[in-house]
Scaffold this active site. Structure first.
Site, PDB file in Angstrom:
ATOM      1  N   ASP A 505      45.221  40.365  35.392  1.00 57.71           N
ATOM      2  CA  ASP A 505      45.490  39.212  34.539  1.00 57.71           C
ATOM      3  C   ASP A 505      44.713  39.344  33.241  1.00 57.71           C
ATOM      4  O   ASP A 505      43.627  39.918  33.217  1.00 57.71           O
ATOM      5  CB  ASP A 505      45.036  37.923  35.237  1.00 57.71           C
ATOM      6  CG  ASP A 505      46.037  37.504  36.311  1.00 57.71           C
ATOM      7  OD1 ASP A 505      47.214  37.910  36.215  1.00 57.71           O
ATOM      8  OD2 ASP A 505      45.620  36.795  37.247  1.00 57.71           O
ATOM      9  N   ASP A 507      42.793  37.522  31.771  1.00 61.30           N
ATOM     10  CA  ASP A 507      41.730  36.513  31.669  1.00 61.30           C
ATOM     11  C   ASP A 507      40.399  37.132  32.105  1.00 61.30           C
ATOM     12  O   ASP A 507      40.330  38.312  32.445  1.00 61.30           O
ATOM     13  CB  ASP A 507      42.083  35.291  32.530  1.00 61.30           C
ATOM     14  CG  ASP A 507      42.280  35.678  33.990  1.00 61.30           C
ATOM     15  OD1 ASP A 507      41.890  36.819  34.384  1.00 61.30           O
ATOM     16  OD2 ASP A 507      42.843  34.868  34.753  1.00 61.30           O
ATOM     17  N   ASP A 509      38.603  36.863  34.765  1.00 54.68           N
ATOM     18  CA  ASP A 509      38.577  37.447  36.112  1.00 54.68           C
ATOM     19  C   ASP A 509      39.227  38.821  36.134  1.00 54.68           C
ATOM     20  O   ASP A 509      38.722  39.764  36.740  1.00 54.68           O
ATOM     21  CB  ASP A 509      39.330  36.541  37.097  1.00 54.68           C
ATOM     22  CG  ASP A 509      38.370  35.574  37.761  1.00 54.68           C
ATOM     23  OD1 ASP A 509      37.155  35.666  37.463  1.00 54.68           O
ATOM     24  OD2 ASP A 509      38.848  34.733  38.559  1.00 54.68           O
TER      25      ASP A 509
END
Ligand code: 1YM
Length: 645
Positions: A505, A507, A509
């Site tokens: 992803d 993002d 994380d």
């Protein structure tokens, strides 16, 4: 040849008899090494004249038969005056007495030779079927001849001479060495070249008359051992560290200890070290106390630098071997009364020399480190890398023993493999989470693209110990899917996919997981990165619809740029932000991220030059600011243009 020995001659023969009886005691053996040892003895006598600044030139001739040689120097010429005690000329005494003593005991000012310490000439005489010495001294030319250690006739004047010097022709005795041995021009050239580096400015020529026409090579190096080092490094084909040069050179004397040290040193990318040591310009291949002193000085200087500048690495202990890894050095020492050990005297044994060499080298090296901080930091970083690599490879060996089992049979259950078995066109996508894994499986090209979804947490390879790494299911699955093992037992030829994509992803994380994986690859499967097999997939974070057109943006900045470029006054752009890959439908994932024709990717590369900073970055930043460090080990990011699908 003398058929009837005079009383005097018999005495001489008896004097040299021990040498002929047990040649190994004097020259190590009667093989190729012993054969060449005779030549080194004669050459060393000439070089002693050079060390004492009485000669500048040494000429070695290897004669046509390959079984005899001549050495000539332009020194003072061996003394020819009568020695009443021996009733012989000094020249004869030097060539026929094992322990010259008296006048020939070289004084404190003498920089002493290596080799056989004064008896070399007599040993060569004893073991030669023929020897002819010419001396030019006091405008006269003198000649001395001997056979198997027995002087033939008297030393005689054979005419006027210009200049001074000594010439020795000799033929190693077949009775001692057998009939098969010959001088080896290559071995001789290498030895003479080394000598020319050890004595800056000394000119040595080698004429090889076994070649037709004869070949003459001249060795002269005005910069001495400082010039030798780059040659040794380039012979090994390894880059030096750092790239901005950085040869440490020093020359120092300890008059009280009657010790001289000359040292040139560099750290290279090689994983072994190469420390060439010499005593009085004779190689000591088995090291000894001077070598030990240098090794201790290197380790202590670096440790001291690390401590003073608070550069101690976290979670790893630096060993002396880590510090010395990659060192290439030439250490030339001048020792007053060298004691050698071993049959061929390849090891210096004077116990006091160790501390003396250390005391000369350590402060000089520390001084150099402090005045060249860039060099010093590169050296420290290199040391830390070798420590981590050592620890990593120990851990990796244990893991790979567990995971490097036969490939296909042992593939992880959650791997959706591709149908092609040709690694060249196969790709593996390591995908974060099951739902993204599901979309990827649907959007992929089954023939060439394999999907491995990650469920659990990936361990931080930087912090985890070997036992933990060994137990981590996600890392084990990756290693078995790739099929090439890891750590020292890694075999890139078994790699099952040519390209490995980290698909996370967009993002924090996702960045974190990608960073953990890159750290793992960097530490345990570095060849994957070095050979350019690892990529970051670039899934978009925004979908922007402007009129009938759809654009994909990788981040906010990209989104704003797209809107600015493509925005239309009359239609408001519609913007969708994906929460994660799982939200993307398979077709979108395919066109933006998977399809080689339309996707954007970043290849992960770490250049040689960046290796040190990358290591530092990884070791220092892991565990701190996740997003900031994410891109630190990526380079050559493909130009991210506007994605217009
Ligand atoms: C081709 C071999 O032996 N050169 C040579 C040897 C000596 C001298 C000069 C020399 C030394 C000294 C004084 C001195 C040697 N001298 C001795 C001994 N070339 C070759 N060139 N004058 C000349 O050391 O004081 C041994 S070798 F014994 F005299 F010291």
């Amino acid at each position: 040849m003398a058929t009837k020995y005079t009383a005097e001659e018999i005495q001489v023969l008896e004097g040299l008899e021990p040498v002929r009886k047990r040649p190994g005691m004097y020259i190590g053996g009667t093989g190729k090494d012993g054969y060449h040892h005779l030549l080194w003895e004669v050459v060393d006598n000439s070089i002693d004249e050079v060390i004492n600044k009485h000669a500048s030139k040494v000429e070695v001739t290897l004669h046509k038969d390959g079984k005899s040689a001549t050495v000539e120097d332009n020194g003072r010429g061996i003394p020819v005056d009568m020695m009443p005690k021996f009733k012989k000329t000094a020249l004869e005494v030097i060539f026929s007495t094992l322990h010259s003593g008296g006048k020939f005991e070289r004084g404190a000012s003498y920089q002493v030779s290596g080799g056989l310490h004064g008896v070399g000439a007599a040993v060569v005489n004893a073991l030669s079927s023929e020897i002819i010495v010419h001396v030019k001294r006091d405008s006269e030319r003198y000649e001395m001849r001997a056979e198997r250690g027995v002087t033939v006739g008297k030393v005689k004047k054979i005419g006027p001479a210009r200049g001074t010097g000594t010439t020795v022709f000799f033929r190693p005795d077949d009775e001692i060495f057998g009939t098969k041995l010959r001088f080896d021009a290559e071995i001789i050239a290498e030895r003479l070249e080394a000598k020319s580096y050890l004595h800056a400015g000394l000119e040595i020529t080698l004429t090889d008359e076994t070649k037709s026409p004869p070949v003459t090579t001249t060795f002269v190096h005005s910069q001495g051992i400082a010039e030798y080092l780059p040659k040794l490094v380039s012979d090994r084909g390894k880059l030096s560290v750092p790239s901005n040069g950085g040869v440490f050179y020093m020359e120092k004397r300890d008059d009280a200890a009657k010790l001289g040290v000359e040292l040139a040193l560099i750290w290279t990318e090689s994983t072994d070290d190469l420390i060439k040591t010499y005593v009085n310009s004779v190689p000591t291949p088995d090291g000894g106390t001077h070598d030990a002193g240098l090794r201790a000085a290197i380790v202590k200087a670096i440790r001291n630098y690390i401590a003073t500048h608070k550069l101690d690495p976290k979670g790893v202990t630096l060993t002396a071997e880590d510090i010395r890894e990659g060192v290439v050095a030439v250490l030339s020492t001048f020792v007053h009364d060298p004691q050698f050990q071993g049959q061929t005297k390849g090891r210096l044994n004077n116990p006091e020399v160790s501390a003396q060499v250390e005391a000369l080298v350590r402060p000089a090296l520390e001084n150099y480190l402090n005045s060249n901080p860039n060099w010093a930091q590169a050296v420290v970083a290199r040391t830390i890398i070798s420590a981590r690599a050592r620890e990593a490879s120990r851990a990796a060996q244990q893991v790979s023993r567990k995971t490097a089992v036969s490939h296909r049979l042992n593939l992880p259950g959650k791997l959706a493999d591709c149908s092609s078995t040709d690694p060249v066109d196969s790709e593996l996508f390591i995908v974060e989470g099951d739902s993204a894994g599901g979309s990827a499986k649907q959007g992929r090209d089954r023939k060439t693209q394999a999907i491995l979804p990650l469920r659990g947490k990936v361990l931080n390879a930087e912090q985890a110990n070997s036992a933990k790494l060994l137990a981590n299911k996600e890392l084990q699955d990756i290693v078995s899917a790739l099929g090439c093992g890891m750590g020292e037992s890694m075999d890139l030829s078994k790699l099952r996919y040519n390209r490995i994509f980290l698909l996370m992803d967009a993002d924090a994380d996702g960045h974190h997981i990608a960073t953990l994986l890159m750290t793992f690859f960097f530490r345990h499967m570095r060849p994957l990165i070095n050979e350019g097999h690892v990529y970051l997939a670039q899934p978009p974070l925004y979908r922007i619809d402007i009129g009938k057109q759809t654009y994909w943006a990788l981040d906010e900045e990209h989104r704003d740029r797209l809107i600015k470029t493509h925005g239309k006054a009359n239609s408001k752009p519609s913007i969708t932000r994906f929460k994660g890959l799982g939200e993307m439908n398979p077709d979108t994932l395919k066109s933006t991220t998977l399809d080689p024709k339309t996707r954007q990717t970043l290849k992960i590369t770490v250049s040689e030059a960046e290796l040190l900073s990358t290591d530092r970055t990884i070791s220092e930043l892991m565990g701190k600011d996740v997003a900031a460090r994410f891109r630190l080990i990526t380079e050559n990011a493909a130009e991210i243009g506007d994605l217009d699908v």
